[in-house]
Enzyme design. Structure first.
Site, short mmCIF file in Angstrom:
data_model
loop_
_atom_site.label_atom_id
_atom_site.label_comp_id
_atom_site.label_asym_id
_atom_site.label_seq_id
_atom_site.Cartn_x
_atom_site.Cartn_y
_atom_site.Cartn_z
CE1 TYR A 153 43.03 37.60 46.04
CE2 TYR A 153 41.41 35.83 45.75
CZ TYR A 153 41.73 37.18 45.77
OH TYR A 153 40.75 38.11 45.51
CG HIS A 158 44.14 45.13 47.40
ND1 HIS A 158 43.07 44.78 48.17
CD2 HIS A 158 44.16 46.48 47.35
CE1 HIS A 158 42.43 45.87 48.54
NE2 HIS A 158 43.07 46.91 48.07
#
Ligand code: DQA
Length: 139
Positions: free
Chosen positions: A22, A98
């Site tokens: 991430y 996402h």
């Protein structure tokens, strides 16, 4: 354009959690970059780890004058029928996003119970997933 960016469970830990997946920026930093990109537009940012609070926020968008919602529901994506039904309650278009490419990860991430009621799905572009989704409302 008036855009609402909603982040779900564990996204408040972005920049701390699984940095190789991430990235190292915090959610506040990412939201700052998104706001800078959409500087001519009105952007609102909301994050919650609570499924019910996310549903309530989605409901409230119905009469909020939004052109679109960009939703990263986090792991709720994979099993929350409540969020799925909340999206179906409103006429404001929602795009599922996402940061990671969920199709290249664990099998459970390939299931989304919200895609069916979303206008589209964008994944795999890091923070640019949010920007690409927001831009799509202008097309
Ligand atoms: C995520 C992917 C989900 O599978 C995961 O549970 C998240 C983040 C993403 O942005 O890549 O929390 O939505």
């Amino acid at each position: 354009m008036k855009l609402l960016f909603i982040n779900g469970v564990n996204l408040n830990m972005t920049g701390v959690r699984e940095k190789s997946v991430y990235g190292t920026q915090t959610l506040d930093e990412i939201n700052g970059d998104i706001a800078a990109h959409f500087k001519g537009d009105e952007c609102e940012f909301f994050q919650s780890n609570s499924e019910g609070d996310i549903c309530t926020k989605i409901h409230s968008a119905q009469n909020g004058g939004y052109d679109g919602i960009v939703l990263n529901a986090g792991a709720f994506t994979h099993y929350s029928y409540a969020i799925r039904d909340a999206i179906a309650c409103i006429s404001v278009p929602v795009i599922e996003v996402h940061m990671s490419n969920v199709h290249s990860r664990e099998p459970f991430r390939r299931t989304s119970v919200i895609s069916e009621v979303c206008k589209g799905v964008i994944c795999g572009f890091g923070k640019n997933s949010y920007i690409l989704a927001g831009e799509s409302f202008k097309l």
